[in-house]
Structure formats: C-alpha cells, structure tokens
Design a protein around this motif. Structure first.
Motif, mmCIF file in Angstrom:
data_model
loop_
_atom_site.group_PDB
_atom_site.id
_atom_site.type_symbol
_atom_site.label_atom_id
_atom_site.label_comp_id
_atom_site.label_asym_id
_atom_site.label_seq_id
_atom_site.Cartn_x
_atom_site.Cartn_y
_atom_site.Cartn_z
ATOM 1 N N HIS A 39 0.821 -1.214 0.000
ATOM 2 C CA HIS A 39 0.000 0.000 0.000
ATOM 3 C C HIS A 39 0.857 1.266 0.000
ATOM 4 O O HIS A 39 0.495 2.266 -0.630
ATOM 5 N N HIS A 40 1.980 1.235 0.693
ATOM 6 C CA HIS A 40 2.792 2.440 0.866
ATOM 7 C C HIS A 40 3.354 2.932 -0.464
ATOM 8 O O HIS A 40 3.281 4.121 -0.784
ATOM 9 N N ALA A 41 3.909 2.035 -1.255
ATOM 10 C CA ALA A 41 4.433 2.438 -2.562
ATOM 11 C C ALA A 41 3.302 2.805 -3.512
ATOM 12 O O ALA A 41 3.412 3.772 -4.282
ATOM 13 N N LEU A 42 2.204 2.054 -3.469
ATOM 14 C CA LEU A 42 1.078 2.356 -4.353
ATOM 15 C C LEU A 42 0.512 3.740 -4.074
ATOM 16 O O LEU A 42 0.125 4.461 -5.001
ATOM 17 N N SER A 43 0.474 4.132 -2.811
ATOM 18 C CA SER A 43 -0.080 5.440 -2.478
ATOM 19 C C SER A 43 0.778 6.557 -3.051
ATOM 20 O O SER A 43 0.262 7.587 -3.503
ATOM 21 N N VAL A 44 2.103 6.370 -3.059
ATOM 22 C CA VAL A 44 3.003 7.383 -3.618
ATOM 23 C C VAL A 44 2.863 7.429 -5.136
ATOM 24 O O VAL A 44 2.809 8.505 -5.741
ATOM 25 N N LEU A 45 2.800 6.282 -5.772
ATOM 26 C CA LEU A 45 2.637 6.238 -7.220
ATOM 27 C C LEU A 45 1.313 6.861 -7.650
ATOM 28 O O LEU A 45 1.255 7.632 -8.610
ATOM 29 N N CYS A 46 0.245 6.538 -6.938
ATOM 30 C CA CYS A 46 -1.072 7.058 -7.308
ATOM 31 C C CYS A 46 -1.175 8.565 -7.084
ATOM 32 O O CYS A 46 -1.936 9.251 -7.767
ATOM 33 N N ALA A 47 -0.412 9.081 -6.129
ATOM 34 C CA ALA A 47 -0.457 10.515 -5.833
ATOM 35 C C ALA A 47 0.470 11.328 -6.723
ATOM 36 O O ALA A 47 0.370 12.560 -6.747
ATOM 37 N N ALA A 48 1.358 10.674 -7.453
ATOM 38 C CA ALA A 48 2.332 11.396 -8.275
ATOM 39 C C ALA A 48 1.641 12.048 -9.473
ATOM 40 O O ALA A 48 0.985 11.360 -10.261
ATOM 41 N N THR A 50 2.761 13.041 -12.228
ATOM 42 C CA THR A 50 3.279 12.606 -13.532
ATOM 43 C C THR A 50 2.819 11.207 -13.925
ATOM 44 O O THR A 50 2.978 10.818 -15.088
ATOM 45 N N ILE A 51 2.259 10.456 -12.988
ATOM 46 C CA ILE A 51 1.843 9.082 -13.275
ATOM 47 C C ILE A 51 0.364 9.076 -13.665
ATOM 48 O O ILE A 51 -0.493 9.550 -12.916
ATOM 49 N N ASP A 52 0.078 8.529 -14.834
ATOM 50 C CA ASP A 52 -1.299 8.527 -15.336
ATOM 51 C C ASP A 52 -2.126 7.363 -14.804
ATOM 52 O O ASP A 52 -3.309 7.522 -14.504
ATOM 53 N N LYS A 53 -1.523 6.176 -14.718
ATOM 54 C CA LYS A 53 -2.210 5.007 -14.177
ATOM 55 C C LYS A 53 -1.193 4.111 -13.482
ATOM 56 O O LYS A 53 -0.008 4.104 -13.831
ATOM 57 N N VAL A 54 -1.697 3.343 -12.511
ATOM 58 C CA VAL A 54 -0.852 2.419 -11.756
ATOM 59 C C VAL A 54 -1.468 1.027 -11.863
ATOM 60 O O VAL A 54 -2.579 0.792 -11.366
ATOM 61 N N PHE A 55 -0.767 0.126 -12.533
ATOM 62 C CA PHE A 55 -1.253 -1.237 -12.735
ATOM 63 C C PHE A 55 -0.520 -2.191 -11.790
ATOM 64 O O PHE A 55 0.708 -2.253 -11.794
ATOM 65 N N VAL A 56 -1.283 -2.926 -10.985
ATOM 66 C CA VAL A 56 -0.707 -3.929 -10.087
ATOM 67 C C VAL A 56 -0.950 -5.300 -10.706
ATOM 68 O O VAL A 56 -2.104 -5.683 -10.941
ATOM 69 N N VAL A 57 0.129 -6.012 -10.988
ATOM 70 C CA VAL A 57 0.009 -7.317 -11.644
ATOM 71 C C VAL A 57 -0.009 -8.398 -10.572
ATOM 72 O O VAL A 57 1.000 -8.661 -9.911
ATOM 73 N N LEU A 58 -1.160 -9.021 -10.389
ATOM 74 C CA LEU A 58 -1.386 -10.034 -9.360
ATOM 75 C C LEU A 58 -1.427 -11.421 -9.970
ATOM 76 O O LEU A 58 -1.655 -11.580 -11.173
ATOM 77 N N SER A 59 -1.209 -12.429 -9.132
ATOM 78 C CA SER A 59 -1.363 -13.800 -9.617
ATOM 79 C C SER A 59 -2.832 -14.057 -9.931
ATOM 80 O O SER A 59 -3.731 -13.429 -9.357
ATOM 81 N N ILE A 60 -3.066 -14.970 -10.837
ATOM 82 C CA ILE A 60 -4.433 -15.238 -11.296
ATOM 83 C C ILE A 60 -5.340 -15.644 -10.133
ATOM 84 O O ILE A 60 -6.518 -15.274 -10.075
ATOM 85 N N GLY A 61 -4.796 -16.396 -9.178
ATOM 86 C CA GLY A 61 -5.611 -16.874 -8.071
ATOM 87 C C GLY A 61 -5.489 -16.059 -6.798
ATOM 88 O O GLY A 61 -5.821 -16.553 -5.708
ATOM 89 N N ASP A 62 -5.044 -14.816 -6.892
ATOM 90 C CA ASP A 62 -4.844 -13.973 -5.713
ATOM 91 C C ASP A 62 -6.195 -13.607 -5.082
ATOM 92 O O ASP A 62 -6.983 -12.879 -5.665
#
Length: 236
Positions: A39-48, A50-62
C-alpha cells in the motif's frame, strides 16, 4: 497542432510469494504501519502528478487483494490478474494487458512491490532526468561497502573492486515498445534493465538513496517502518 506528450504508466509486479520472509502470506501483504506493505508504494505512485495510471500485476488466483480497501488510492489504481511465475513474466503480462491503452512512446515505470519506502522525490527525479533520454534508466545507488567473492563454503576467493559498481533499485523506466520487445526476447532476467541491456542498449543510472530499500528478510520490515516514521515529506 495536438501535443502528443508521452504518458507515464506504473507497473507493480505483485504475483510473488516472498519465500525468504518465511511468512504465512506473500510479503506484499504483510502489515507495515497498519497497512499492507504494498500500500505504501502504491499510495506514492497514485499521488504522483506525472503518473497517469498504476497497474498492479497479481497472480491469477490472488484472493488476498480483495480483502483490503484500496479505494482511498483513487481511480488511477488498476489490478491485473495475469501475473506469472517470475518478475519478468508478470511485467510482460502486464505490458500485454495494457496494449490497448499505451502507445509505443509512453513511459513505463516498473516498481518492486516490496519497496514500500518509495518517496515522491524518487519519482520526480527519475522522470525529470530521463525525459530526454533515448533509452531510459533506473534508480540506483553507488556501492559503498567492500565486496567479497566467496566459494561454495563461504570462504573469500577475492575482493571485488567497487569502483563503478551500482546497486539497482526501482522504479526502472523505459518506453513501452522498447521494454515489451526486450522482455519478449529476454530470458532469466531479474530486472527490466537487464532485458534492455540484453537488447544491446545502455540504461542510464539515476542516483537514488538507501532509504528506498527492498524488504527481503524479516529485519527489513523494521527498517522500513523506521524510515517511514522518520522521513519528512513522504506521502503515504
């Protein structure tokens, strides 16, 4: 005349299990200051800005992702259930999944799910210094310690000169088309820069700092907690 300035997309591969932590759940979901570690890194990326979108690549069965509330991070955050067995597999799957949203010249910033101490200035510096670069590059820090090469019994074989050696970090930032082609061709690479290097290109090193640590072992969680509690200006 229209301005076709490249956009910036972040991809965070988070399909790993983090076996070296010896925990009961993947390390990206381990608690850190009352939040899942990722969550901590995602919050910084989402608040930046210059960043248009933030994609988190999860395992299929997550099933763990859905047990948390991510709504506070806003509409930039998009989970992709297409992760593979390795980091390179997950990043490539993410690049394929966003093919209808990205154009060839768009920038992609790949960040480790296990680097929770990402700060706004890390992103700002990387984006600013690579804006005019033809290849792209990565955050890194010069190696400060004396390095030893060991044999199979952990006896020292040699001291390795540390001059010109850097420790790679993330984010690592490359053009969409360049990164996808490199990963389509690369095998057994541990980061995106290695794939770019295998394609015959030379990524640029952008100096970061040691606070952007990667959580690998249990002690690293305590170090990350200390950094997040004591570093001013962190947006989390």
């Amino acid at each position: 005349m229209q301005n076709f300035a490249p956009r910036h997309f972040a991809i965070v591969p988070a399909a790993g299990t983090g076996t070296r932590m010896g925990a009961s759940k993947p390390k990206q979901y381990l608690p850190l200051l009352g939040r899942p570690l990722i969550h901590h890194a995602l919050s910084v990326l989402c608040a930046a800005p210059t960043i248009d979108k933030v994609f988190v690549v999860l395992s299929i069965g997550d099933a763990e992702w859905r047990s948390y509330d991510w709504s506070t991070l806003g509409p930039k955050l998009v989970p992709l259930y297409c992760g593979g067995p390795t980091r390179a597999d997950s990043v490539l799957a993410g690049l394929r999944a966003i093919a209808d949203q990205a154009i060839q010249s768009d920038w992609v910033l790949v960040h480790d799910a296990a680097r929770p101490c990402l700060a706004p200035w890390h992103i700002d510096k990387l984006v600013r210094e690579l804006a005019g670069d033809e290849v792209g590059g990565l955050l890194a820090v010069p190696v400060a310690d004396t390095l030893k090469r060991a044999d199979s019994h952990r006896h020292v074989l040699a001291t390795v000169p540390r001059e010109s050696l850097w420790q790679a970090q993330t984010p690592q930032m490359f053009r969409y088309v360049m990164l996808r082609r490199a990963l389509e061709s690369a095998h057994n690479v541990t980061d995106e820069a290695s794939a770019i290097e295998a394609a015959g290109l030379r990524p640029r090193l952008i100096e970061g700092d040691a606070t952007n640590l990667k959580v690998t072992f249990p002690l690293d969680l305590h170090l990350a907690e200390w950094i997040l509690n004591n570093r001013e200006g962190l947006n989390r």
